[in-house]
Design a protein around this motif. Structure first.
Motif, PDB file in Angstrom:
ATOM      1  N   GLN A  39      -5.300  51.841 -46.376  1.00  0.00           N
ATOM      2  CA  GLN A  39      -4.869  53.034 -47.123  1.00  0.00           C
ATOM      3  C   GLN A  39      -3.779  53.808 -46.345  1.00  0.00           C
ATOM      4  O   GLN A  39      -2.820  54.324 -46.946  1.00  0.00           O
ATOM      5  CB  GLN A  39      -6.088  53.935 -47.392  1.00  0.00           C
ATOM      6  N   SER A  67      -0.520  52.048 -46.696  1.00  0.00           N
ATOM      7  CA  SER A  67       0.096  52.293 -48.001  1.00  0.00           C
ATOM      8  C   SER A  67       0.749  53.680 -48.036  1.00  0.00           C
ATOM      9  O   SER A  67       1.819  53.863 -48.627  1.00  0.00           O
ATOM     10  CB  SER A  67      -0.958  52.165 -49.108  1.00  0.00           C
ATOM     11  N   LEU A  68       0.108  54.673 -47.368  1.00  0.00           N
ATOM     12  CA  LEU A  68       0.732  56.004 -47.296  1.00  0.00           C
ATOM     13  C   LEU A  68       2.034  55.970 -46.499  1.00  0.00           C
ATOM     14  O   LEU A  68       3.027  56.589 -46.885  1.00  0.00           O
ATOM     15  CB  LEU A  68      -0.254  57.005 -46.666  1.00  0.00           C
ATOM     16  N   ASN A  84       3.994  53.376 -45.983  1.00  0.00           N
ATOM     17  CA  ASN A  84       5.026  52.666 -46.751  1.00  0.00           C
ATOM     18  C   ASN A  84       5.558  53.522 -47.885  1.00  0.00           C
ATOM     19  O   ASN A  84       6.749  53.512 -48.196  1.00  0.00           O
ATOM     20  CB  ASN A  84       4.425  51.374 -47.314  1.00  0.00           C
ATOM     21  N   GLY A  85       4.662  54.315 -48.488  1.00  0.00           N
ATOM     22  CA  GLY A  85       5.104  55.207 -49.548  1.00  0.00           C
ATOM     23  C   GLY A  85       6.046  56.283 -49.026  1.00  0.00           C
ATOM     24  O   GLY A  85       7.007  56.659 -49.683  1.00  0.00           O
ATOM     25  N   MET A  86       5.810  56.762 -47.812  1.00  0.00           N
ATOM     26  CA  MET A  86       6.703  57.766 -47.217  1.00  0.00           C
ATOM     27  C   MET A  86       8.056  57.168 -46.893  1.00  0.00           C
ATOM     28  O   MET A  86       9.099  57.809 -47.090  1.00  0.00           O
ATOM     29  CB  MET A  86       6.070  58.333 -45.935  1.00  0.00           C
ATOM     30  N   SER A 137       9.467  54.588 -48.343  1.00  0.00           N
ATOM     31  CA  SER A 137      10.212  54.225 -49.551  1.00  0.00           C
ATOM     32  C   SER A 137      10.728  55.473 -50.267  1.00  0.00           C
ATOM     33  O   SER A 137      11.719  55.440 -50.938  1.00  0.00           O
ATOM     34  CB  SER A 137       9.330  53.402 -50.488  1.00  0.00           C
TER      35      SER A 137
END
Length: 817
Positions: free
Chosen positions: A807, A810-811, A813-815, A817
Motif C-alpha cells: 500500500q 502504491s502511495l 508511485n501515486g505521488m 505520477s
C-alpha cells in the motif's frame, strides 16, 4: 675638224699663260688642272707653247742686262774712291769720342749719384705713403690678435669686418695683406670652434648645476607659498587656490640672472641668508657670446638648431629616473630638482636672448617632459607601499607644479596625476590599516570592557562615543557591553581620516571636493578593509561562540558610531551634510554584513558541533530491547547545547537593543540547532548503508528523541511561543509513534487528510524505514524458529508488513505520477 680645233687650243694656251704670269703662285693649281681636263695631248701642246714663252722672256732679260751694264760699272768705281775718305773720317770720330769720354767721366759719376739720390728720395716718399696706409691695417690686425688672446671674440669679429671692408682693400696689392685676407676666414672658423667649445662647456655646466638651480627655485617657491599662506590666514581665508606665481600678474619678477625673484621675499630672509640665483650658479656668458658670434657670422640658424638639439638630449637625460628612485624621498626630490633646474635655465635663456629658444620650443619640451614625468611617476609610485613616502611624493609634486607654474608652464596634468597618486596613497593607507585592524582583533579578549573608576570610564568615552543612561547610573566597577577593540577601531578610523586629509592639503581643491574625497576613502576603509578583516576574523577556527556573540555586539556599537564619523568629517571640512552631492558613509551596511556573517558562523559552528556529537553515536540496530535510558552521546550533546545557550542568556540586558539582538540570535541559533539535530537523526535512520533495524533499536531511538523533545520544551532560550521549538522534532515524533504503536491502519486511512495524526510522515520515508524493520523482523524470526508459537505470530506480522509495504508503494508511485 682637227685643223679647226688647233687655233682654239692655241688661244686657250695663251690665256692660261697670261693667268700664270699675272696670278699668285698659290692659285696656279686650278689653272694647270684645266689643261689636263681638256682634249687629249693638250698638255704637250701647252708645254711647247710654254717653252716658246720662256725663250722669249730669256731674250728680253738679256737685252735689259746689256742695256744697264755700263752704269753698274761706273757706280762701283765711285764707291772705291769714297772708301778711303770714309776710313779717315772714322779715325777722327773715334779719337773725338775717346777724348769726350775721358772728359765726361766725372760728370757721369756725379750725375749717377744725383739720379741714385733722387730715386732713393722718391722711394722713401713712396714708402712713407704706403706705410701710412699699411700701419692702420697692421694695428687693426694686432688688435685682432689681442682680442683673440683675451677671448673677446665678438669684438674680434667686428675688427675682422673692418679689416675686410675698410683697411685691407686700401693695400690689397701687398702680399702680407693677401696673407691676412686669406687668414681671416680661418680665424673666423677658429672663433666658431672656440665659441662652440665654450658652449659645450656651458651645456655641461648647466647639466651639473641643474640640481642646485632647481633646489633654489623650489626653495623660493616654498618661501613664497609660506608667505601667501600666512597672508591668507591673516586675512581669514579658508584656502588659497590661485597659482603661486603669475608671469602676467607680477607675482614674481624676472631678475637679470634669469631666476624668478618673489616680490618681498627678501623681507622674509635673514640678512645672512643669501639667496642664490641661476646667475650665481651658472655662467650664461658663453651662450650669449656664442649666439652673438654665430649671428655676426651669419650662421645663427645653425647655432640655434645645435643648441636646441643638445638641450633636447639633455632633457631626455634629465627625465630618465634612477632605477631605485621610488625607495626614498630623496630620489624623487633629486629628480624634481633636476627638471626644475633645466626649465628654469630654459626660461632664463628664453627671456635673456632673442629667438635662441622660443616659447613654442619650450612648450614642446615641456609637453614632452610632462608626458615622461607622468609616466615615470605612475610607474614608480606604484612601487611605493609606504603611505608616508607617497605623501612626501605628493608634497613634492605640488611644490614642483607650483614652481613651474610660476614660470608659465601649464601643470594641470600634474594635478590630474595627483588624483591617481591619491588612489595609490589610499591603497597604501588601506594596506597599513588592514594590518592595524588585524593586530587589534588579534589582541582583543572579546569580553566586555571592565571599568573600575570614573576616570577609566571617561577615558573610554573620550575615545568612543558611548552613551547609555542605565550604565551611567550603575555604580563602579561596571562593564561596558563592547570589547576593547571597539574604541580602538573607532580611533583608528579617525586616524585614517586624518591621514587621508593630509593628502588633500595644498591641492587647490574646494572644501566640497575634499569632503567628497575623505568620505570616499573612508567608505573604502569601512566597506573593503575593515569588512574584510571582520570576515576573516569571523572565519578563524579559534573564534568560538562567545567571541562571535561579542563580535555581533561590537559591530552593533560600531554601526551606531558611524553618524559620529560623519559629523567628524563635517567638522573637518565645514561642508554641511545636507549638501546635494555629499557622499554618505556605508558603515551601516558593512557592520550589518559582518553581524550577519557572525550570526551565520554561530549557526554553522553549532551545527558542526552537533555533527561531531552525532558521529559519536553507536547504536546497536539489531538490539532486542532498549536500554531504558537515552544514549550517552545525546545527553552530552544536550548538555553542550544548554551551556552554549546560557552564553546568550548571560549577555548584559542593560540595553534593550542588546537584549533584543542577543535574544533574536539565541532563538535563531536554538531553532537552527534543533532543526539540524532532527534532520541528522532522521538521516541516521534513513541511511542507505543501514539495511535492517530491530524494534528494540526503534525503542532506543525513541528514548533519544524524547530527550530532545524534553530539551526543546525546557525553554533553553526564552522567547519562544508555546511548543514552537518542539515542532523541530515533529517529523521524527510522528514517524516513531507510527512504528511504536504500529498504527498503520490509521495512517493509511487518514493519509492526505489535513487533520491526520501522522500528517508529517511521508510515505517514502515510512516505506524506507518499514523495509529496514521488516528485514530486522525476518532476521529475528530465523533466530527464534525453535519456538513454534513465535513462528506463527511472526508470520502474521510479516504478512501485515507485506500488505502495508504494498500500500505504501502504491502511495509513493501515486505521488511520483
Amino acid at each position: 675638224m682637227a685643223e679647226a680645233d688647233i687655233p682654239e687650243c692655241i688661244t686657250e694656251h695663251e690665256r692660261i699663260l697670261q693667268e700664270i704670269e699675272s696670278t699668285d703662285t698659290a692659285c696656279v693649281g686650278p689653272t694647270l688642272r684645266s689643261i689636263y681636263d681638256d682634249q687629249p695631248n693638250a698638255h704637250k701642246r701647252f708645254m711647247e707653247k710654254l717653252d716658246t714663252r720662256i725663250r722669249n722672256h730669256d731674250r728680253e732679260i738679256e737685252k735689259m742686262c746689256n742695256f744697264h751694264h755700263q752704269g753698274f760699272v761706273d757706280a762701283i768705281t765711285e764707291l772705291l774712291k769714297v772708301r778711303a775718305d770714309a776710313e779717315k773720317l772714322m779715325g777722327q770720330v773715334t779719337d773725338t769720342n775717346r777724348r769726350l769720354q775721358e772728359a765726361g767721366k766725372e760728370v757721369t759719376a756725379q750725375t749717377e749719384e744725383v739720379i741714385r739720390c733722387r730715386i732713393q728720395q722718391r722711394n722713401m716718399a713712396t714708402t712713407v705713403e704706403k706705410l701710412q696706409l699699411c700701419i692702420p691695417v697692421l694695428e687693426m690686425y694686432s688688435k685682432l690678435k689681442e682680442q683673440l688672446t683675451s677671448k673677446r671674440y665678438y669684438a674680434a669679429l667686428k675688427t675682422m669686418e673692418q679689416l675686410e671692408k675698410v683697411y685691407i682693400p686700401r693695400v690689397s696689392q701687398y702680399r702680407f695683406c693677401q696673407i691676412m685676407a686669406e687668414n681671416l676666414p680661418k680665424l673666423r672658423e677658429e672663433i666658431k670652434d672656440v665659441s662652440m667649445s665654450d658652449l659645450k662647456d656651458f651645456l655641461e655646466s648647466i647639466r651639473k648645476h641643474s640640481d642646485k638651480v632647481g633646489e633654489t627655485a623650489i626653495r623660493q617657491a616654498q618661501q613664497h607659498r609660506t608667505f601667501i599662506s600666512t597672508v591668507a590666514k591673516q586675512a581669514g581665508l579658508d584656502h588659497y587656490t590661485k597659482p603661486l606665481f603669475s608671469l602676467k600678474g607680477r607675482a614674481h619678477s624676472h631678475m637679470p640672472n634669469g631666476l624668478l625673484m618673489d616680490d618681498g621675499a627678501g623681507d622674509e630672509e635673514d640678512a645672512d641668508d643669501e639667496i642664490l640665483t641661476a646667475q650665481d650658479l651658472v655662467d650664461f656668458s658663453p651662450v650669449y657670446r656664442c649666439l652673438h658670434i654665430y649671428t655676426v657670422l651669419g650662421d645663427r640658424e645653425t647655432f640655434e638648431n645645435y643648441y636646441r638639439k643638445q638641450r633636447k638630449k639633455q632633457a631626455r637625460l634629465v627625465l630618465q629616473p634612477q632605477a631605485n628612485m621610488h625607495e626614498t624621498v630623496e630620489g624623487y626630490r633629486r629628480y624634481f630638482n633636476q627638471i626644475v633646474g633645466f626649465f628654469v635655465v630654459e626660461d632664463h635663456v628664453l627671456h635673456a636672448t632673442q629667438g635662441l629658444v622660443t616659447r613654442a620650443f619650450t612648450d614642446e619640451l615641456w609637453n614632452m617632459a610632462l608626458s615622461k614625468i607622468i609616466a615615470v611617476l605612475r610607474t614608480h609610485s606604484s612601487y611605493c607601499d609606504d603611505p608616508d613616502l607617497v605623501l612626501e611624493l605628493k608634497n613634492l609634486i605640488v611644490i614642483f607644479a607650483d614652481t613651474l607654474q610660476g614660470y608659465g608652464f601649464p601643470v594641470s596634468r600634474l594635478f590630474d596625476l595627483l588624483f591617481e597618486v591619491r588612489d595609490q596613497y589610499n591603497e597604501t593607507l588601506l594596506k597599513k590599516w588592514a594590518l592595524v585592524f588585524r593586530e587589534i582583533f588579534e589582541t582583543d579578549n572579546y569580553s566586555p570592557i571592565p571599568v573600575e573608576t570614573e576616570e577609566e570610564y571617561k577615558v573610554v568615552v573620550s575615545r568612543f562615543p558611548f552613551h547609555d543612561a542605565e550604565i551611567e547610573k550603575q555604580s563602579f566597577p561596571k562593564k561596558l557591553p563592547m570589547s576593547q577593540s571597539v574604541p580602538q577601531i573607532y580611533s583608528q578610523v579617525k586616524e585614517f581620516i586624518y591621514a587621508s586629509l593630509k593628502f588633500s592639503e595644498s591641492l587647490h581643491r574646494s572644501s566640497t571636493e575634499i569632503d567628497d574625497m575623505l568620505r570616499k576613502s573612508t567608505n573604502l576603509l569601512l566597506t573593503r578593509t575593515l569588512s574584510s578583516c571582520l570576515q576573516n576574523l569571523i572565519k578563524k577556527p579559534h573564534i568560538g561562540l562567545t567571541e562571535l556573540v561579542q563580535i555581533i555586539i561590537n559591530t552593533t556599537h560600531l554601526e551606531q558610531a558611524c553618524r559620529y564619523l560623519e559629523e567628524f568629517i563635517t567638522n573637518i571640512t565645514n561642508v554641511s551634510p545636507e549638501t546635494v552631492h555629499t557622499t554618505r558613509l556605508y558603515g551601516l551596511s558593512t557592520f550589518k554584513d559582518a553581524r550577519h556573517a557572525a550570526e551565520g558562523e554561530i549557526y554553522t559552528k553549532l551545527n558542526q558541533k552537533i555533527d561531531e556529537f552525532i558521529q559519536l553515536a553507536d547504536y546497536e540496530w539489531c538490539m532486542a530491547e532498549s536500554d531504558g535510558r537515552a544514549s550517552g552521546y545525546l545527553m552530552d550533546l544536550i548538555n553542550f547545547l544548554r551551556s552554549t545557550f546560557q552564553v546568550f542568556t548571560h549577555l548584559p540586558k542593560n540595553n534593550n537593543d542588546h537584549a533584543s539582538m542577543s535574544g533574536k540570535v539565541a532563538q535563531t541559533a536554538c531553532m537552527s540547532a534543533c532543526k539540524h539535530l532532527s534532520t541528522s537523526l532522521m538521516q541516521m535512520l534513513l541511511d542507505s548503508e543501514l539495511k535492517q533495524i530491530s524494534m528494540g533499536a526503534i525503542q532506543q531511538f525513541n528514548l533519544d528523541v524524547m530527550q530532545c523533545e524534553l530539551f526543546a520544551s525546557s525553554e533553553p532560550v526564552p522567547g519562544f511561543q508555546g511548543d514552537t521549538l518542539q515542532l523541530a522534532f515533529i517529523d521524527l515524533r510522528q514517524l516513531l509513534d507510527l512504528f511504536m504503536v504500529w498504527d498503520w491502519s490509521t495512517y493509511l486511512a487518514d493519509y492526505g487528510q489535513p487533520n491526520s495524526k501522522y500528517l508529517r510522515v511521508n510515505p517514502a520515508t515510512a516505506l524506507a524505514l518499514l523495509e529496514k524493520v521488516y528485514r530486522g523482523m525476518k532476521d529475528t524470526s530465523k533466530k527464534n524458529n525453535i519456538f513454534s508459537q513465535f513462528r506463527k505470530n511472526d508470520r502474521d506480522k510479516q504478512k501485515l508488513v507485506e500488505t502495508v509495504v504494498k500500500q505504501l508503494r502504491s502511495l509513493v508511485n501515486g505521488m511520483s505520477s
